[in-house]
Design a protein around this motif. Structure first.
Motif, PDB file in Angstrom:
ATOM      1  N   ARG A   1       0.823  -1.214   0.000  1.00 56.05           N
ATOM      2  CA  ARG A   1       0.000   0.000   0.000  1.00 56.05           C
ATOM      3  C   ARG A   1       0.860   1.268   0.000  1.00 56.05           C
ATOM      4  NH1 ARG A   1      -3.932  -2.274   4.441  1.00 56.05           N
ATOM      5  NH2 ARG A   1      -2.044  -1.793   5.539  1.00 56.05           N
ATOM      6  N   GLY A   2       1.954   1.223  -0.764  1.00 59.69           N
ATOM      7  CA  GLY A   2       2.797   2.400  -0.912  1.00 59.69           C
ATOM      8  C   GLY A   2       3.757   2.647   0.234  1.00 59.69           C
ATOM      9  N   ARG A   3       3.884   1.688   1.152  1.00 61.04           N
ATOM     10  CA  ARG A   3       4.760   1.860   2.317  1.00 61.04           C
ATOM     11  C   ARG A   3       5.715   0.673   2.456  1.00 61.04           C
ATOM     12  NH1 ARG A   3       2.924   6.369   4.196  1.00 61.04           N
ATOM     13  NH2 ARG A   3       0.778   6.785   4.683  1.00 61.04           N
ATOM     14  N   ILE A   4       6.818   0.946   3.102  1.00 62.20           N
ATOM     15  CA  ILE A   4       7.826  -0.081   3.340  1.00 62.20           C
ATOM     16  C   ILE A   4       8.331   0.067   4.774  1.00 62.20           C
ATOM     17  CG2 ILE A   4       9.707   1.373   2.479  1.00 62.20           C
ATOM     18  CD1 ILE A   4      10.930  -1.151   1.208  1.00 62.20           C
ATOM     19  N   GLU A   5       8.623  -1.031   5.419  1.00 61.05           N
ATOM     20  CA  GLU A   5       9.171  -1.028   6.780  1.00 61.05           C
ATOM     21  C   GLU A   5      10.654  -1.373   6.688  1.00 61.05           C
ATOM     22  OE1 GLU A   5       7.512  -0.423   9.754  1.00 61.05           O
ATOM     23  OE2 GLU A   5       5.749   0.103   8.568  1.00 61.05           O
ATOM     24  N   VAL A   6      11.511  -0.492   7.234  1.00 59.91           N
ATOM     25  CA  VAL A   6      12.955  -0.717   7.156  1.00 59.91           C
ATOM     26  C   VAL A   6      13.616  -0.459   8.507  1.00 59.91           C
ATOM     27  CG1 VAL A   6      13.063  -0.133   4.708  1.00 59.91           C
ATOM     28  CG2 VAL A   6      13.448   1.643   6.403  1.00 59.91           C
ATOM     29  N   SER A   7      14.813  -0.980   8.658  1.00 57.10           N
ATOM     30  CA  SER A   7      15.579  -0.705   9.868  1.00 57.10           C
ATOM     31  C   SER A   7      16.144   0.716   9.765  1.00 57.10           C
ATOM     32  CB  SER A   7      16.694  -1.733  10.040  1.00 57.10           C
ATOM     33  OG  SER A   7      17.537  -1.722   8.920  1.00 57.10           O
ATOM     34  N   PRO A   8      16.412   1.361  10.907  1.00 62.62           N
ATOM     35  CA  PRO A   8      16.873   2.756  10.909  1.00 62.62           C
ATOM     36  C   PRO A   8      18.107   3.013  10.046  1.00 62.62           C
ATOM     37  CG  PRO A   8      16.301   2.089  13.128  1.00 62.62           C
ATOM     38  CD  PRO A   8      16.234   0.851  12.272  1.00 62.62           C
ATOM     39  N   GLU A   9      19.010   2.058   9.945  1.00 61.55           N
ATOM     40  CA  GLU A   9      20.229   2.291   9.166  1.00 61.55           C
ATOM     41  C   GLU A   9      19.974   2.373   7.653  1.00 61.55           C
ATOM     42  OE1 GLU A   9      20.012  -2.062  10.316  1.00 61.55           O
ATOM     43  OE2 GLU A   9      19.997  -0.207  11.442  1.00 61.55           O
ATOM     44  N   LEU A  10      18.794   1.972   7.194  1.00 59.88           N
ATOM     45  CA  LEU A  10      18.471   2.057   5.765  1.00 59.88           C
ATOM     46  C   LEU A  10      17.727   3.331   5.375  1.00 59.88           C
ATOM     47  CD1 LEU A  10      17.392  -1.604   4.912  1.00 59.88           C
ATOM     48  CD2 LEU A  10      19.572  -0.467   4.457  1.00 59.88           C
ATOM     49  N   VAL A  11      17.332   4.144   6.345  1.00 58.97           N
ATOM     50  CA  VAL A  11      16.520   5.335   6.069  1.00 58.97           C
ATOM     51  C   VAL A  11      17.199   6.261   5.065  1.00 58.97           C
ATOM     52  CG1 VAL A  11      15.564   7.445   7.066  1.00 58.97           C
ATOM     53  CG2 VAL A  11      15.197   5.258   8.206  1.00 58.97           C
ATOM     54  N   GLU A  12      18.443   6.617   5.288  1.00 55.92           N
ATOM     55  CA  GLU A  12      19.128   7.551   4.385  1.00 55.92           C
ATOM     56  C   GLU A  12      19.310   6.947   2.996  1.00 55.92           C
ATOM     57  OE1 GLU A  12      19.555  10.759   4.892  1.00 55.92           O
ATOM     58  OE2 GLU A  12      18.614  10.400   6.825  1.00 55.92           O
ATOM     59  N   GLU A  13      19.588   5.672   2.931  1.00 57.24           N
ATOM     60  CA  GLU A  13      19.735   4.997   1.637  1.00 57.24           C
ATOM     61  C   GLU A  13      18.437   5.071   0.840  1.00 57.24           C
ATOM     62  OE1 GLU A  13      21.337   2.752  -1.464  1.00 57.24           O
ATOM     63  OE2 GLU A  13      22.423   3.472   0.294  1.00 57.24           O
ATOM     64  N   LEU A  14      17.309   4.799   1.487  1.00 56.13           N
ATOM     65  CA  LEU A  14      16.029   4.852   0.792  1.00 56.13           C
ATOM     66  C   LEU A  14      15.628   6.277   0.443  1.00 56.13           C
ATOM     67  CD1 LEU A  14      15.980   1.848   1.667  1.00 56.13           C
ATOM     68  CD2 LEU A  14      13.518   2.103   1.794  1.00 56.13           C
ATOM     69  N   ARG A  15      15.985   7.231   1.293  1.00 60.15           N
ATOM     70  CA  ARG A  15      15.720   8.641   0.959  1.00 60.15           C
ATOM     71  C   ARG A  15      16.404   9.019  -0.344  1.00 60.15           C
ATOM     72  NH1 ARG A  15      16.210  12.012   6.437  1.00 60.15           N
ATOM     73  NH2 ARG A  15      14.037  11.908   6.997  1.00 60.15           N
ATOM     74  N   ALA A  16      17.610   8.510  -0.543  1.00 60.30           N
ATOM     75  CA  ALA A  16      18.352   8.796  -1.772  1.00 60.30           C
ATOM     76  C   ALA A  16      17.631   8.252  -3.001  1.00 60.30           C
ATOM     77  CB  ALA A  16      19.763   8.209  -1.679  1.00 60.30           C
ATOM     78  N   HIS A  17      16.725   7.294  -2.785  1.00 63.52           N
ATOM     79  CA  HIS A  17      15.951   6.700  -3.879  1.00 63.52           C
ATOM     80  C   HIS A  17      14.527   7.238  -3.938  1.00 63.52           C
ATOM     81  CE1 HIS A  17      19.018   3.845  -5.105  1.00 63.52           C
ATOM     82  NE2 HIS A  17      19.281   3.669  -3.823  1.00 63.52           N
TER      83      HIS A  17
END
Length: 112
Positions: free
Chosen positions: A24-40
């Motif tokens: 539904r347009g959302r993903i659950e990630v660990s805190p260390e992946l937040v910046e990586e996903l923001r870059a995408h």
């Protein structure tokens, strides 16, 4: 885990060879992946979902937004804001504070 909004139209994402589910347009990630996903192109679903470094992360996000706003101003507008009398500058900041309180989740008190 931190909930993030996926960019529009994205149905899947892989990081380090591991497929991450987007539901539904959302993903659950660990805190260390937040910046990586923001870059995408991913965005945090909720500022409250930031965990133990929430305040510093919120301050960083606000500062980035404020900088983007200021960079978009024309020279005359920027000069005008930087030369406001202290009482007018305080009115600007109070208006920002009022908007922040207005958009806070119900029942959540903001700190002054």
């Amino acid at each position: 885990m931190i909930s993030m909004k996926a960019p529009p139209g994205l149905t899947g994402f892989s990081h380090g060879g591991i497929a991450l589910a987007i539901t539904r347009g959302r993903i659950e990630v660990s805190p260390e992946l937040v910046e990586e996903l923001r870059a995408h192109g991913f965005a945090l679903s909720s500022p409250a979902a930031l965990g133990q470094n929430a305040r510093s992360e919120l301050l960083r996000r606000f500062a980035e937004d404020a900088r983007s706003f200021a960079e978009a101003l024309g020279d005359d507008e920027l000069r005008g804001l930087t030369t406001l009398a202290p009482e007018k500058r305080e009115r600007v900041f109070n208006a920002i504070r009022a908007l922040a309180r207005e958009s806070s989740p119900a029942g959540e008190k903001s700190k002054d």
